[in-house]
Design an enzyme around this catalytic site. Sequence first.
Site, PDB file in Angstrom:
ATOM      1  N   GLY A  48       0.780  -1.234  -0.013  1.00 26.03           N
ATOM      2  CA  GLY A  48      -0.039   0.127   0.024  1.00 26.03           C
ATOM      3  C   GLY A  48       1.016   1.357  -0.110  1.00 26.03           C
ATOM      4  N   VAL A  49       0.804   2.063  -1.142  1.00 23.76           N
ATOM      5  CA  VAL A  49       1.668   3.117  -1.221  1.00 23.76           C
ATOM      6  C   VAL A  49       0.796   4.282  -1.568  1.00 23.76           C
ATOM      7  CG1 VAL A  49       3.759   1.894  -1.804  1.00 23.76           C
ATOM      8  CG2 VAL A  49       2.088   2.660  -3.773  1.00 23.76           C
ATOM      9  N   GLY A  50      -0.299   4.464  -0.986  1.00 20.14           N
ATOM     10  CA  GLY A  50      -1.219   5.707  -1.049  1.00 20.14           C
ATOM     11  C   GLY A  50      -0.734   6.720  -0.174  1.00 20.14           C
ATOM     12  N   LEU A  55      -1.657   8.994  18.105  1.00 18.25           N
ATOM     13  CA  LEU A  55      -1.895   9.119  19.441  1.00 18.25           C
ATOM     14  C   LEU A  55      -1.552   8.014  20.359  1.00 18.25           C
ATOM     15  CD1 LEU A  55      -5.116  11.219  19.607  1.00 18.25           C
ATOM     16  CD2 LEU A  55      -2.858  12.076  19.796  1.00 18.25           C
ATOM     17  N   GLY A  79     -12.367  18.298   2.830  1.00 19.70           N
ATOM     18  CA  GLY A  79     -11.723  17.019   2.908  1.00 19.70           C
ATOM     19  C   GLY A  79     -11.786  16.164   4.185  1.00 19.70           C
ATOM     20  N   ASP A 101     -17.240   3.753  11.399  1.00 15.24           N
ATOM     21  CA  ASP A 101     -15.792   4.166  11.858  1.00 15.24           C
ATOM     22  C   ASP A 101     -15.418   3.914  13.446  1.00 15.24           C
ATOM     23  OD1 ASP A 101     -12.792   4.998  11.155  1.00 15.24           O
ATOM     24  OD2 ASP A 101     -13.719   6.720  12.319  1.00 15.24           O
ATOM     25  N   LYS A 127     -13.626   1.193  15.784  1.00 16.71           N
ATOM     26  CA  LYS A 127     -12.319   1.419  16.648  1.00 16.71           C
ATOM     27  C   LYS A 127     -12.826   0.931  18.110  1.00 16.71           C
ATOM     28  CE  LYS A 127     -10.701   5.608  14.000  1.00 16.71           C
ATOM     29  NZ  LYS A 127     -11.261   6.899  13.860  1.00 16.71           N
TER      30      LYS A 127
END
Lengths: 362, 362
Positions: free
Chosen positions: A7-9, A149, A204, A218, A222
């Site tokens: 993954g190279v995004g 974090l 964004g 999301d 988590k």
Amino acid sequence: MLVAVVGVGLVGSEFIHQLLSIPTESSPFRLISLSSSSRSVFLDPAQAITSTAKWKSILSASNEKPNFETLTQKLSALISSSTKVAIVDNTSSEDIAALYPVWLKAGINVITPNKKAYSGDLGLYERIVSASNESGARFLNESTVGAGLPVISTLKELVATGDKVKKIEGVFSGTMSYIFNEFSTGSSEGPSFSSVVSVAREKGYTEPHPADDLNGFDVARKLTILSRTIGSAASLPSLQSFASVQTASLIPAALEGIPTGDEFLQRLPEFDSDFDKMRKEASEEGMVLRFVGVVDGVKGEVKAGLEKYPTSHPFATSLGGSDNIIMFHTERYSPRPLIVQGAGAGAAVTAMGVLGDLLKLV
Amino acid sequence: MLVAVVGVGLVGSEFIHQLLSIPTESSPFRLISLSSSSRSVFLDPAQAITSTAKWKSILSASNEKPNFETLTQKLSALISSSTKVAIVDNTSSEDIAALYPVWLKAGINVITPNKKAYSGDLGLYERIVSASNESGARFLNESTVGAGLPVISTLKELVATGDKVKKIEGVFSGTMSYIFNEFSTGSSEGPSFSSVVSVAREKGYTEPHPADDLNGFDVARKLTILSRTIGSAASLPSLQSFASVQTASLIPAALEGIPTGDEFLQRLPEFDSDFDKMRKEASEEGMVLRFVGVVDGVKGEVKAGLEKYPTSHPFATSLGGSDNIIMFHTERYSPRPLIVQGAGAGAAVTAMGVLGDLLKLV
């Protein structure tokens, strides 16, 4: 340690940049493999990539397609008593996540900000844990919650040193943080909900389709990760997947399943008055609205949804921007919790958490 | 890993309790030596101490006086490619701190909440670093700042992953936190300074002689440790010791050198009006008073003293009790800092930080 990056995004590129910014002479890492969705390179350790300027051209010059079976074999062959190997998965792919047990079993350490494996099917999670126990290879996922974090590491340390986690409560989504920091400040009036979501999308902060944030998945993912990290040390429900979390979606029922973000935003104003009403009610009680996640080891509850907090609460006074804030209420941190706060998304801080995990292995 | 504990006071006892609470079958540690100021035991690893109920009687049954030369020799002899050894120093002794280079050179890892070595003479600190580099044995000191809060580990990770620390700013003393949370709430009036200090002393929050807190040395020591942990990555002054920190003591000049805490508290009311005046001035500007420490990598400054903060600032809104709060302003965490907050003193959370460090070694 030999490192293979998948993954190279945005996050992957930033990770490679940070990794290669450690001076080669003092770096304990050798970057020997890169894989994008279309290409892959695998180098002899003596030819490891060292230049932040050249890795992109090295990858794009390759004609190899990614083949994870071959990657696993080649990496396994390099493991020795003096050589450790790690795969860093910077994708958000479920297919890649499904390979972790294979990699771990082969003795390859796995490091990732990808939430899929740890918040998905319980069976996969259990296979990951047992593969890691079997081979001694480690999986580290600090960046899956709160990006860079210190959340997962703090929680692991609390548990490992015998503290009892009573409750974890926090604002875990940068998007939700931004939206409600703007929408609900304690005042009874303010910008409309749909306008705040639109601005967040323009900046964004949301996914292209804002419903992908407003559904709360999301946060549920988590919470699943945190809950599994606590493990049997608290009486928490066994989550079959993040879908088992009690999640109160913010998507109005009538807007469920709308295919595009544009269409969704066009119709969202129809529901502004509902959100206005909630804000007004909260304000009359001296409260603000925040979309929070809670892992309650006392009540045995894991839930995500909109809650009210007094305007004097840190979720109201201390939050700003798209900050995450996480409060650990434990036997030792009682009555006042241990708090971690700061940017919980973004390529630089996410990549930092990944590299921090990699550094823990050496 | 074989563990020798030096110092069995409040923190030491709690540390031993937490260490031995890890089930023996799954514990990677074997506790083989204990030393108090008057006694010492050293056991064969096969006879390691496993019972939280028995360690005190094992130590008190010993007639051995502590002898650190012998301890070093015996521990060194046990180190092998498969056996690591750690000394946990739970004292606050300068003499013990002076032994760290010897231990590290011998390959013994050193873990401690003792601030003396890392905030004292620069020469000692440099000998510690070079001894560790030479042998590969590690020194870990998470609990020297903020007790069990993830402060040192977070700072190390920021630096190691290439972030630039612009400024660290915080309330680093639980005592100072309590005193000013009570004394300065934003209102122009409130309890007198001397009465707050008296209550803090009664509650056990201050040293027996409150001047030992009010001199700010504890904060200066912590800033020295943070500053040295950042190292050359920021343009900070090279601190010869914590005495090089610009520290604005709160002890009125006329009360310097008063031998007893009782006498000190008897005379402190003479200066209440000075503190009242500062509180009133701050209040008129919409500010509160907080005793903070600052490590400023941009200005190249390390200083401790009383500062004013807006009543909306987290140091005013979010603090309570004797909490520590630490803000890391960095290139990546900008404009909003990474914040860690919570109890920064107490045996349970200090011992937790020590055990957390020990767990990092296995």
